[in-house]
Design a protein around this motif. Structure first.
Motif, short mmCIF file in Angstrom:
data_model
loop_
_atom_site.label_atom_id
_atom_site.label_comp_id
_atom_site.label_asym_id
_atom_site.label_seq_id
_atom_site.Cartn_x
_atom_site.Cartn_y
_atom_site.Cartn_z
N GLN A 12 0.82 -1.22 0.00
CA GLN A 12 0.00 0.00 0.00
C GLN A 12 0.84 1.25 0.00
O GLN A 12 0.57 2.19 -0.75
N THR A 13 1.84 1.28 0.87
CA THR A 13 2.62 2.51 1.04
C THR A 13 3.84 2.51 0.14
O THR A 13 4.53 3.51 0.02
N GLY A 14 4.15 1.35 -0.43
CA GLY A 14 5.35 1.23 -1.25
C GLY A 14 6.51 0.64 -0.47
O GLY A 14 7.54 0.30 -1.05
N LEU A 16 6.86 -2.33 1.15
CA LEU A 16 7.18 -3.71 0.79
C LEU A 16 7.65 -3.82 -0.65
O LEU A 16 8.51 -4.64 -0.98
N PHE A 56 -9.98 1.43 9.01
CA PHE A 56 -8.85 0.66 9.54
C PHE A 56 -9.34 -0.40 10.56
O PHE A 56 -8.99 -1.57 10.47
N GLN A 91 2.61 -8.54 3.84
CA GLN A 91 2.55 -7.77 5.08
C GLN A 91 1.50 -8.39 5.99
O GLN A 91 0.64 -9.15 5.53
N VAL A 92 1.59 -8.05 7.26
CA VAL A 92 0.66 -8.61 8.25
C VAL A 92 -0.40 -7.58 8.58
O VAL A 92 -0.09 -6.41 8.79
N TYR A 94 -3.46 -7.39 11.34
CA TYR A 94 -4.10 -8.03 12.51
C TYR A 94 -3.59 -9.46 12.73
O TYR A 94 -4.37 -10.42 12.73
N GLY A 124 7.47 -7.13 5.49
CA GLY A 124 7.82 -5.81 6.03
C GLY A 124 6.68 -5.42 6.94
O GLY A 124 5.60 -5.05 6.46
N THR A 125 6.89 -5.55 8.26
CA THR A 125 5.78 -5.35 9.20
C THR A 125 6.20 -4.42 10.34
O THR A 125 7.36 -4.00 10.40
N ASN A 127 6.14 -5.31 13.80
CA ASN A 127 7.05 -6.23 14.51
C ASN A 127 6.36 -7.55 14.88
O ASN A 127 6.99 -8.45 15.41
N MET A 128 5.06 -7.64 14.63
CA MET A 128 4.34 -8.86 15.03
C MET A 128 3.98 -9.67 13.80
O MET A 128 2.90 -9.52 13.24
N ILE A 166 3.24 3.92 13.70
CA ILE A 166 2.51 3.25 12.61
C ILE A 166 1.10 3.81 12.49
O ILE A 166 0.58 3.96 11.37
N LEU A 170 -0.17 5.18 9.04
CA LEU A 170 -1.27 4.55 8.30
C LEU A 170 -2.51 5.44 8.20
O LEU A 170 -3.26 5.35 7.24
C1 LIG Z 1 -4.98 -2.95 8.82
C2 LIG Z 1 -3.53 -3.13 9.19
C3 LIG Z 1 -3.21 -3.99 10.24
C4 LIG Z 1 -1.86 -4.21 10.57
N1 LIG Z 1 -1.54 -5.13 11.55
C5 LIG Z 1 -0.24 -5.43 11.80
C6 LIG Z 1 0.10 -6.47 12.72
O1 LIG Z 1 -0.75 -7.15 13.28
N2 LIG Z 1 1.42 -6.71 12.96
C7 LIG Z 1 2.42 -5.98 12.34
O2 LIG Z 1 3.59 -6.22 12.63
N3 LIG Z 1 2.13 -5.02 11.43
C8 LIG Z 1 0.84 -4.73 11.14
N4 LIG Z 1 0.51 -3.78 10.19
C9 LIG Z 1 1.62 -3.11 9.42
C10 LIG Z 1 1.81 -3.82 8.07
O3 LIG Z 1 2.25 -5.15 8.26
C11 LIG Z 1 2.80 -3.10 7.13
O4 LIG Z 1 4.04 -3.01 7.72
C12 LIG Z 1 2.36 -1.70 6.74
O5 LIG Z 1 0.97 -1.67 6.50
C13 LIG Z 1 3.09 -1.22 5.48
O6 LIG Z 1 2.89 -2.17 4.44
P1 LIG Z 1 2.87 -1.88 2.88
O7 LIG Z 1 4.10 -2.43 2.31
O8 LIG Z 1 1.63 -2.54 2.34
O9 LIG Z 1 2.84 -0.44 2.67
C14 LIG Z 1 -0.83 -3.52 9.87
C15 LIG Z 1 -1.18 -2.65 8.82
C16 LIG Z 1 -2.51 -2.48 8.47
C17 LIG Z 1 -2.83 -1.57 7.32
#
Ligand SMILES: Cc1cc2nc3c(=O)[nH]c(=O)nc-3n(C[C@H](O)[C@H](O)[C@H](O)COP(=O)(O)O)c2cc1C
Length: 304
Positions: A12-14, A16, A56, A91-92, A94, A124-125, A127-128, A166, A170
């Protein structure tokens, strides 16, 4: 004959997208030996970025319960080739692989592309990601893919700072630092430096030693396991199971329940998780051996 590398991702954000492109660069640089194809998963109705706060939180039940959306089919150019290696970026959301990723994995195109092919997962998350990777391992196994490596890039700030940054990122789109808060997400250095993992993958691919890839990636910092976060994820998964099912079942009360969930989640992060942390530290000596074993398992690519 050239070897075919497929890079599958959604971003989404670029962030990953930058990571997987940097990981793939060592293959791109050898155009005479490799043909690198990118498959950017696209939903028929995509999620907004920046996220309106209500959207969200409203995305939570479907994310956690792995309910897919419709995707645009990959082009026939992508589908018609057989690949020698797949780099799978995800990406993760929830504590679960994101809806676009689940939508692809459940689409029918996934087996076509992944079956009998070595796969390196790249996330790319915040941390979870640890238990989400376990969920992904099951999908890959069922699709008969061969998981050979995993790279998990995260925000290295403490858990609480990364929650604040974050949410800022977001919901407003601002990744850069502001006031006392640092930049959000995976650091610029780690994103630009991700090519080093690509070199390691390429080395093992060329030497036919993909079975030794994961220990090499781990040795070079591709995976960090924080045992406290594993504990939080375990508790989180239990709580999310209850909330997501409740929200899905009580359709008419959904807006209200999502609001409660939001308040609950914030309380869980800021009040419950510090309590879990204190217990985690106090019980450290008792569970040292168990945690060490679990850490080694989560760093690896095997499925229990
Ligand atoms: C709806 C939503 C839920 C997310 N939940 C988690 C999560 O449970 N654990 C985590 O480490 N990151 C979480 N993230 C962060 C994403 O894994 C990711 O790092 C971030 O959205 C950027 O990703 P992108 O490459 O799609 O831009 C969440 C992001 C979104 C949008």
């Amino acid at each position: 004959m050239k070897k075919n590398i497929l890079v599958i991702y959604y971003s989404q954000t670029g962030q990953l997208e930058d990571i997987v492109k940097n990981v793939s660069k060592p293959f791109e640089d050898k155009k005479e030996e490799y043909e690198v194809t990118y498959y950017n998963i696209q939903l028929k109705t995509d999620f907004p970025f920046p996220w309106p706060s209500d959207v969200f939180f409203n995305t939570f039940p479907e994310s956690y319960l792995q309910i897919p959306s419709e995707i645009h089919p990959p082009s026939s150019e992508i589908l018609d080739k057989k690949y020698d290696l797949i780099i799978f970026g995800y990406q993760v959301w929830y504590l679960t692989p994101s809806i676009p990723i689940i939508s692809f994995l459940k689409s029918g195109y996934a087996e076509n592309l992944l079956k009998d092919t070595p796969v390196v997962t790249v996330s790319g998350t915040r941390n979870m990601w640890m238990l989400s990777q376990e969920k992904l391992k099951v999908y890959l196994k069922n699709l008969k893919a061969k998981l050979v490596g995993n790279i998990a890039l995260v925000d290295r700030h403490d858990n609480y700072t990364s929650v604040l940054t974050i949410l800022r990122w977001l919901t407003t789109g601002q990744k850069e630092k502001s006031g006392i808060l640092p930049a959000a997400g995976v650091s610029y250095e780690e994103i630009t430096g991700a090519g080093k993992y690509g070199e390691i993958i390429k080395k093992h691919f060329e030497n036919n030693t993909l079975e030794n890839l994961q220990p090499d990636l781990v040795k070079n910092g591709a995976v960090e396991i924080r045992p406290f976060l594993v504990r939080v994820e375990k508790v989180g998964n239990k709580i999310f199971t209850v909330w997501s099912n409740l929200i899905i079942k009580k359709k008419e009360k959904r807006p209200l329940l999502v609001k409660f969930f939001k308040v609950y989640l914030m309380a869980a992060i800021w009040i419950i998780s510090p309590v879990v942390l204190i217990f985690h530290i106090l019980l450290g000596p008792l569970f040292w051996a168990k945690r060490k074993k679990e850490k080694e398992y989560l760093q690896g690519i095997k499925l229990k």
